[in-house]
Design an enzyme around this catalytic site. Structure first.
Site, PDB file in Angstrom:
ATOM      1  N   CYS A   4       1.074  -1.460  -0.432  1.00  0.00           N
ATOM      2  CA  CYS A   4       0.183  -0.429   0.279  1.00  0.00           C
ATOM      3  C   CYS A   4       0.503   1.398   0.264  1.00  0.00           C
ATOM      4  O   CYS A   4       1.463   1.418   0.848  1.00  0.00           O
ATOM      5  CB  CYS A   4      -0.577  -0.070   0.748  1.00  0.00           C
ATOM      6  SG  CYS A   4      -1.808   1.368   1.329  1.00  0.00           S
ATOM      7  N   CYS A   7       0.171   3.131   3.052  1.00  0.00           N
ATOM      8  CA  CYS A   7       1.544   3.023   4.529  1.00  0.00           C
ATOM      9  C   CYS A   7       2.832   2.978   4.321  1.00  0.00           C
ATOM     10  O   CYS A   7       2.974   3.516   5.476  1.00  0.00           O
ATOM     11  CB  CYS A   7       1.386   1.068   4.664  1.00  0.00           C
ATOM     12  SG  CYS A   7      -0.698   0.973   5.289  1.00  0.00           S
ATOM     13  N   ASP A  30      -0.899  16.217  -2.216  1.00  0.00           N
ATOM     14  CA  ASP A  30      -1.039  15.452  -2.869  1.00  0.00           C
ATOM     15  C   ASP A  30       0.015  15.704  -4.002  1.00  0.00           C
ATOM     16  O   ASP A  30       0.478  16.622  -4.327  1.00  0.00           O
ATOM     17  CB  ASP A  30      -2.301  15.833  -4.020  1.00  0.00           C
ATOM     18  CG  ASP A  30      -3.016  14.362  -4.599  1.00  0.00           C
ATOM     19  OD1 ASP A  30      -3.940  13.667  -4.422  1.00  0.00           O
ATOM     20  OD2 ASP A  30      -2.030  14.083  -5.674  1.00  0.00           O
ATOM     21  N   HIS A  46      -4.818   1.144   8.397  1.00  0.00           N
ATOM     22  CA  HIS A  46      -5.314   0.523   7.090  1.00  0.00           C
ATOM     23  C   HIS A  46      -6.798   0.549   7.294  1.00  0.00           C
ATOM     24  O   HIS A  46      -6.314  -0.908   7.625  1.00  0.00           O
ATOM     25  CB  HIS A  46      -3.704  -0.426   6.515  1.00  0.00           C
ATOM     26  CG  HIS A  46      -4.533  -0.592   4.898  1.00  0.00           C
ATOM     27  ND1 HIS A  46      -4.141  -0.141   3.806  1.00  0.00           N
ATOM     28  CD2 HIS A  46      -5.116  -1.662   4.188  1.00  0.00           C
ATOM     29  CE1 HIS A  46      -4.538  -0.790   2.655  1.00  0.00           C
ATOM     30  NE2 HIS A  46      -5.257  -1.214   3.063  1.00  0.00           N
ATOM     31  N   THR A  94      -8.398   4.869  -6.632  1.00  0.00           N
ATOM     32  CA  THR A  94      -7.031   4.495  -7.139  1.00  0.00           C
ATOM     33  C   THR A  94      -5.886   4.014  -6.232  1.00  0.00           C
ATOM     34  O   THR A  94      -5.421   2.918  -6.627  1.00  0.00           O
ATOM     35  CB  THR A  94      -6.131   5.459  -8.142  1.00  0.00           C
ATOM     36  OG1 THR A  94      -5.823   6.900  -7.134  1.00  0.00           O
ATOM     37  CG2 THR A  94      -6.862   5.889  -9.032  1.00  0.00           C
ATOM     38  N   HIS A  97      -6.520   2.777   0.228  1.00  0.00           N
ATOM     39  CA  HIS A  97      -6.427   3.049   1.677  1.00  0.00           C
ATOM     40  C   HIS A  97      -7.469   4.320   2.197  1.00  0.00           C
ATOM     41  O   HIS A  97      -6.725   5.269   1.580  1.00  0.00           O
ATOM     42  CB  HIS A  97      -4.869   3.318   2.145  1.00  0.00           C
ATOM     43  CG  HIS A  97      -4.972   3.769   3.936  1.00  0.00           C
ATOM     44  ND1 HIS A  97      -3.298   2.887   4.676  1.00  0.00           N
ATOM     45  CD2 HIS A  97      -5.494   4.402   4.425  1.00  0.00           C
ATOM     46  CE1 HIS A  97      -3.212   3.592   5.037  1.00  0.00           C
ATOM     47  NE2 HIS A  97      -4.107   3.929   5.112  1.00  0.00           N
ATOM     48  N   HIS A  99      -8.360   7.524   2.137  1.00  0.00           N
ATOM     49  CA  HIS A  99      -8.593   9.323   2.378  1.00  0.00           C
ATOM     50  C   HIS A  99      -9.401   9.645   2.021  1.00  0.00           C
ATOM     51  O   HIS A  99     -10.633  10.059   1.383  1.00  0.00           O
ATOM     52  CB  HIS A  99      -7.462   9.121   1.935  1.00  0.00           C
ATOM     53  CG  HIS A  99      -7.040   8.748   0.145  1.00  0.00           C
ATOM     54  ND1 HIS A  99      -6.876   7.546  -0.324  1.00  0.00           N
ATOM     55  CD2 HIS A  99      -7.387   9.834  -1.001  1.00  0.00           C
ATOM     56  CE1 HIS A  99      -7.709   7.661  -1.370  1.00  0.00           C
ATOM     57  NE2 HIS A  99      -7.796   8.424  -2.102  1.00  0.00           N
ATOM     58  N   HIS A 101      -9.627  13.755   0.699  1.00  0.00           N
ATOM     59  CA  HIS A 101      -8.662  15.243  -0.529  1.00  0.00           C
ATOM     60  C   HIS A 101      -9.506  15.683   0.419  1.00  0.00           C
ATOM     61  O   HIS A 101     -10.530  16.498   0.898  1.00  0.00           O
ATOM     62  CB  HIS A 101      -9.610  14.958  -1.507  1.00  0.00           C
ATOM     63  CG  HIS A 101      -9.092  14.038  -2.818  1.00  0.00           C
ATOM     64  ND1 HIS A 101      -7.729  13.806  -3.398  1.00  0.00           N
ATOM     65  CD2 HIS A 101      -9.644  12.102  -2.762  1.00  0.00           C
ATOM     66  CE1 HIS A 101      -7.741  11.947  -4.228  1.00  0.00           C
ATOM     67  NE2 HIS A 101      -8.735  11.674  -3.715  1.00  0.00           N
TER      68      HIS A 101
HETATM   69  P1  5GP Z   1      -7.974   8.337  -5.508  1.00  0.00           P
HETATM   70  O1  5GP Z   1      -8.109   8.903  -6.285  1.00  0.00           O
HETATM   71  O2  5GP Z   1      -7.317   6.657  -4.268  1.00  0.00           O
HETATM   72  O3  5GP Z   1      -8.692   9.081  -4.627  1.00  0.00           O
HETATM   73  O4  5GP Z   1      -6.998   9.719  -4.699  1.00  0.00           O
HETATM   74  C1  5GP Z   1      -4.775   9.012  -4.482  1.00  0.00           C
HETATM   75  C2  5GP Z   1      -4.622  10.206  -4.664  1.00  0.00           C
HETATM   76  O5  5GP Z   1      -3.268   9.560  -3.941  1.00  0.00           O
HETATM   77  C3  5GP Z   1      -4.777  11.262  -5.966  1.00  0.00           C
HETATM   78  O6  5GP Z   1      -5.177  12.650  -5.426  1.00  0.00           O
HETATM   79  C4  5GP Z   1      -3.251  10.824  -5.737  1.00  0.00           C
HETATM   80  O7  5GP Z   1      -2.517  11.687  -6.824  1.00  0.00           O
HETATM   81  C5  5GP Z   1      -2.344  10.653  -4.996  1.00  0.00           C
HETATM   82  N1  5GP Z   1      -1.138  10.030  -5.080  1.00  0.00           N
HETATM   83  C6  5GP Z   1      -0.582   8.897  -5.191  1.00  0.00           C
HETATM   84  N2  5GP Z   1       0.232   8.330  -5.007  1.00  0.00           N
HETATM   85  C7  5GP Z   1       0.626   8.757  -4.709  1.00  0.00           C
HETATM   86  C8  5GP Z   1       1.823   9.156  -3.648  1.00  0.00           C
HETATM   87  O8  5GP Z   1       3.166   8.953  -3.974  1.00  0.00           O
HETATM   88  N3  5GP Z   1       1.914  10.434  -3.433  1.00  0.00           N
HETATM   89  C9  5GP Z   1       1.529  11.286  -2.858  1.00  0.00           C
HETATM   90  N4  5GP Z   1       1.540  12.480  -2.061  1.00  0.00           N
HETATM   91  N5  5GP Z   1      -0.219  11.687  -3.638  1.00  0.00           N
HETATM   92  C10 5GP Z   1      -0.011  10.589  -4.205  1.00  0.00           C
HETATM   93 ZN    ZN Z   2      -2.216   1.560   3.693  1.00  0.00          ZN
END
Ligand code: 5GP
Ligand code: ZN
Length: 115
Positions: A4, A7, A30, A46, A94, A97, A99, A101
């Site tokens: 993850c 994590c 982000d 997690h 994507t 885990h 989260h 925004h």
């Molecule tokens: P989701 O699409 O799951 O709602 O949001 C995942 C978010 O994690 C995306 O906005 C993506 O830009 C961010 N993200 C993915 N990998 C990383 C990373 O390695 N570091 C940081 N800071 N953000 C990440």
């Molecule tokens: Zn995780």
């Protein structure tokens, strides 16, 4: 969860710009911002989705969310902000885990997503 991303970020195995941390959550910038200010509030435990959330997880996340008003000046969100939790494929989740925004730093459009 060994594979993850969040994590690994929590453990310092992947670098991130951490802007807040407590016993329940941490907040990072982000990597691919979708607004002038775009942070992620990530619970330290997690779990993938709201469907997997326990009562303790819910209480921990709410404690985290209640810290945000005290952070808005430092994070450039004093004009307001939007919280988004993507869940599942239609929402484009994507990272599995959970989260939150945190988007702001500008007036935020609220598009009609049917178009
Ligand atoms: P989701 O699409 O799951 O709602 O949001 C995942 C978010 O994690 C995306 O906005 C993506 O830009 C961010 N993200 C993915 N990998 C990383 C990373 O390695 N570091 C940081 N800071 N953000 C990440
Ligand atoms: Zn995780």
């Amino acid at each position: 969860m060994n594979d993850c991303i969040f994590c690994k970020i929590m453990k310092g195995e992947i670098p991130s710009e951490k802007v807040y941390e407590d016993d329940d959550v941490f907040v990072i910038r982000d990597i691919d911002p979708k607004a002038e200010k775009h942070y992620l509030m990530i619970p330290k435990r997690h779990y993938k989705t709201i469907a997997e959330m326990t009562d303790d997880d819910a209480a921990a996340l709410i404690r985290g969310l209640r810290r945000i008003p005290g952070l808005v000046d430092r994070l450039g969100l004093s004009g307001g902000y939007r919280l988004v939790i993507n869940q599942g494929d239609d929402a484009g989740q994507t990272v599995f885990h959970l989260h939150v925004h945190i988007l702001g730093g500008q007036p935020l459009d609220f598009p009609d997503l049917r178009k």
